[in-house]
Scaffold this motif. Structure first.
Motif: not given
Length: 315
Positions: A77-78, A80-84, A86-87
């Motif tokens: 479960k990523t 939100p900070e990690t997803t941003a 990566q984007m």
């Protein structure tokens, strides 16, 4: 007396052994009580008396395994900070790829332009080589094949004219020598050798007292011959041919005029090939027979007509 004493000895030893046994039991009880009291004071006795049951122990052992499984599933479960992050990394990579594609496309365009300019330069050198061989009166040999390969699609008539002339070449020096040899026949002085001595003497005497104007001197056959020679040296073949055609004996120079015109046509064909090598937009070919599609750097771009300019003539 002796029998009585023998039986009395064993009876006296029995109470003594009983007392020793009793003392040992009492000592063992005291030591056990002391040991229990010491274990109670240290807390060992309560832990021994409250031992966990088998089911509770199994549950306790299973809980760390469940916690480990939860810890293993947690990274899936990523946040939100990690997803941003990566984007942002993906967008930066896409930007770099776009820059690389743009740079590669520009390099391809520059490479195509360089190859097109090289093909044009090679074609121009081939035309120069053909001109030099034509001026020397040499056969074209391998240059003829290059002319066919590079210019046959763009200027077929010019290539055929050059190749046909190279099979029967004529040089400027040869034309000048032949004109000099034809001068007596062209000027009409060759017929004087057939006259008698008296006729020639009369002609000479009559020519001593002839008054001539400057204009007449300029149109005399000898003057025309001299001008034709000058025009040949300057490679102005049209003017040289015109001067010869005005001579009285021009009929005697038809072969010379034909060769001079062939030389002139060949020079025009070479000029056309040189212009084609520099400015031809699509029909020129390279050494491998491929079309040169790149526009020439010497070509002037054609201005695009605006709608207003296009509608102006109709009005």
């Amino acid at each position: 007396m002796q029998d009585y004493s023998a039986t009395a000895a064993p009876s006296s030893s029995r109470p003594r052994s009983r007392s020793i046994t009793l003392f040992a039991a009492l000592l063992a009880f005291v030591l056990g009580a002391a040991l229990v009291a010491w274990a109670a004071s240290r807390g060992y006795l309560s832990s021994v008396l409250t031992a966990p049951e088998p089911q509770e122990t199994a549950t306790t052992l299973a809980e760390p395994a469940d916690e480990a499984a939860v810890e293993d599933e947690a990274p899936a479960k990523t946040p939100p900070e990690t997803t941003a992050a990566q984007m942002a990394a993906i967008s930066s990579v896409e930007g770099r790829l776009a820059l690389l594609e743009d740079r590669i496309s520009r390099l391809d365009f520059q490479t195509d332009a360089a190859s097109g300019n090289a093909a044009r330069a090679e074609g121009l050198l081939i035309a120069f080589a053909a001109r030099r061989m034509i001026d020397r009166g040499e056969p074209l040999s391998y240059v003829a094949d290059q002319l066919k390969l590079r210019f046959m699609n763009a200027q077929p008539r010019a290539v055929e004219t050059i190749i046909a002339f190279s099979q029967n070449p004529v040089t400027i020096d040869e034309l000048s020598a032949r004109l000099e040899a034809l001068s007596p026949e062209l000027t009409g002085t060759g017929s004087e050798s057939k006259k008698s001595l008296w006729e020639r003497a009369g002609t000479e005497l009559s020519s001593l007292f002839v008054i001539r104007r400057d204009a007449a001197a300029l149109v005399s056959p000898s003057a025309r011959i001299d001008r034709a020679k000058v025009m040949l040296t300057a490679r102005r073949m049209t003017n040289a041919i015109a001067e010869v055609e005005r001579l009285p004996g021009a009929q005697q120079a038809q072969t010379w005029i034909t060769d001079a015109r062939r030389y002139e046509d060949t020079q025009h064909a070479l000029d056309l090939l040189e212009t084609t090598a520099m400015l031809e937009p699509s029909r020129l070919k390279d050494a491998e027979g491929h079309k040169v599609d790149q526009p020439s750097p010497l070509a002037t771009p054609v201005p695009t007509a605006t709608p207003d300019a296009a509608a102006a003539p109709d009005e």
